[in-house]
Every structure is written in C-alpha cells, then in structure tokens.
Enzyme design. Structure first.
Site, PDB file in Angstrom:
ATOM      1  N   VAL A   1       0.847  -1.194   0.000  1.00  0.00           N
ATOM      2  CA  VAL A   1       0.000   0.000   0.000  1.00  0.00           C
ATOM      3  C   VAL A   1       0.886   1.248   0.000  1.00  0.00           C
ATOM      4  CG1 VAL A   1      -1.857   1.240   1.147  1.00  0.00           C
ATOM      5  CG2 VAL A   1      -1.762  -1.267   1.290  1.00  0.00           C
ATOM      6  N   LYS A   2       0.683   2.081  -1.000  1.00  0.00           N
ATOM      7  CA  LYS A   2       1.470   3.304  -1.126  1.00  0.00           C
ATOM      8  C   LYS A   2       0.689   4.465  -0.515  1.00  0.00           C
ATOM      9  CE  LYS A   2       4.366   5.434  -4.701  1.00  0.00           C
ATOM     10  NZ  LYS A   2       4.561   5.472  -6.183  1.00  0.00           N
ATOM     11  N   VAL A   3       1.303   5.127   0.459  1.00  0.00           N
ATOM     12  CA  VAL A   3       0.631   6.164   1.243  1.00  0.00           C
ATOM     13  C   VAL A   3       1.475   7.441   1.209  1.00  0.00           C
ATOM     14  CG1 VAL A   3      -0.106   6.815   3.570  1.00  0.00           C
ATOM     15  CG2 VAL A   3      -0.449   4.471   2.769  1.00  0.00           C
TER      16      VAL A   3
END
Length: 228
Positions: A82-84
């Site tokens: 997950v890219k945050v």
C-alpha cells in the site's frame, strides 16, 4: 541494491522482467491513468510478473479513507504494497495498516526528518524522490545520504527506496549511498544498457566469429548434442 520498475505499463514490465533484474514494482494513479484497462487488472499482472512487492497507491486525503482503500488494495494480490503519501494522515494510516500486517510504501519523502517519522510509523519502504529534489536545486544525493544514515543509526527496519530516478547517475548515487532499493522507469533501464565500448566489442566479436563459419557449426553441434 534491489531494482524495482516504476510504471503502469504491463508491456514495460514484461520486457524488463525478462532480463531477470527486477525484485518489485511501483505504480501510482498518474501512471495507471495513462494505460488502457482496469487498474486492478494491471496491478495484478504487474505483481505476477515481478513476483515481489508491487506498490498501489491510495487517493484519499484522510487516514480513515487511506486505511479503507489500503485494505481493499491488499486484496488484489499477495504482493501488493500500500502506497501512502507522507503527512499526519499518512502516518496514522501507515501505523494502522502495518499493525494489520500490510506492507506500506510511504511516498513523497524529501528530508531525513520526514524519513524518521515514516520509519517510526512502521513503513516498510521510505521513498525519497531524487529528481524532484534536483528540480528545486536541492542536492538529492546529500538528502539521500542523510536519510540512509539516520535510519541506520536508529536501527530501524524500514528500507530506503530511491525514487524519481531520472538518469543512470541517480542509480549509481543511490547504490553508492547504500539505498536498499531504487525504483526505475523503463527509459532509464534502457539507458543503463548503453556504452560505446560494449557496442564496439560486440561488433568485433561478431565480425571475428563470422570470419570462421565452422565455429558457428561447431556451436550448433554442441547445442544439438545437449538437447539430444
């Protein structure tokens, strides 16, 4: 230093993955928007090809939305990371997602202070954008060096990921400074292949080989015998 590919194009991943050099991939909404097809299908295909961490980015601005999107993205493929985006809401989301067992790539990190916060929130990868720092006349190599040093000094487990790679020199710098990973556009991978002495040497070998046709027949015979 591990190499990831930064793209939303399955065709680019297919080509570079065939070289045997990739350990993962990063995507973002801008890259995926350039491609035809459903984003989830593209992410799954890329994850299958690289057989390693594949970043898929959330788009919400609040932690609650980021967490919900991150949990949904994780279900696309076992390799989804997950890219945050960095910031207070991103830090909250990163802690919640990593506590739930997710891999998180905290993106848009531009200073050692930000990197320290990202790593402390549990981020698996901390992405420093070299090209964007250079764009505002900040020495990206200096910033990257400080990030590597501060995370190593704290003995934090987060991996430093060099992003916004614009040219092969960025690759040399990232590797020399001890970055764990660099995520690289297909264009730069192609640039890394080229050197005039390699081209010249290959042409010389081909010329010498062709001057003795029996050598080609000999090698073909070896191949045939091996298959037999």
């Amino acid at each position: 230093m591990e190499l990831f590919i930064d793209t939303g194009a399955v065709s680019e991943v297919e080509e570079i993955a065939s070289w045997g050099v990739l350990s993962g991939a990063t995507t973002n909404p801008s890259l995926l928007a350039k491609e035809d097809g459903e984003p989830g299908d593209i992410i799954r295909k890329i994850a299958d090809l690289v057989n390693g961490p594949t970043s898929a980015e959330v788009v919400s601005a609040d932690a609650e939305g980021m967490i919900a999107e991150g949990q949904a993205l994780r279900k696309l493929h076992d390799h989804v990371t997950v890219k945050v985006p960095f910031g207070p809401e991103g830090l909250k989301a990163t802690r919640a997602l990593t506590d739930d067992g997710a891999m998180v790539n905290m993106t848009l990190v531009f200073s050692p202070n930000q990197a320290l916060l990202a790593a402390s929130s549990g981020a698996t990868f901390v992405s420093c954008f070299m090209g964007r720092l250079d764009d505002i006349s900040v020495d990206s190599s200096k910033v990257l060096e400080e990030i590597v040093d501060v995370l190593r000094a704290r003995d934090l487990e987060s991996k430093v990921l060099a992003a916004s790679i614009r040219h092969p020199e960025h690759m040399v710098t990232a590797a020399s400074l001890g970055c764990d990973i660099a995520t690289v556009p297909a264009k730069v991978f192609h640039q890394m292949l080229n050197h005039p002495l390699t081209t010249e040497g290959a042409a010389k070998f081909e010329s010498d080989w062709k001057s003795r046709p029996e050598f080609g027949e000999w090698l073909s015979g070896l191949v045939a015998a091996d298959k037999g």
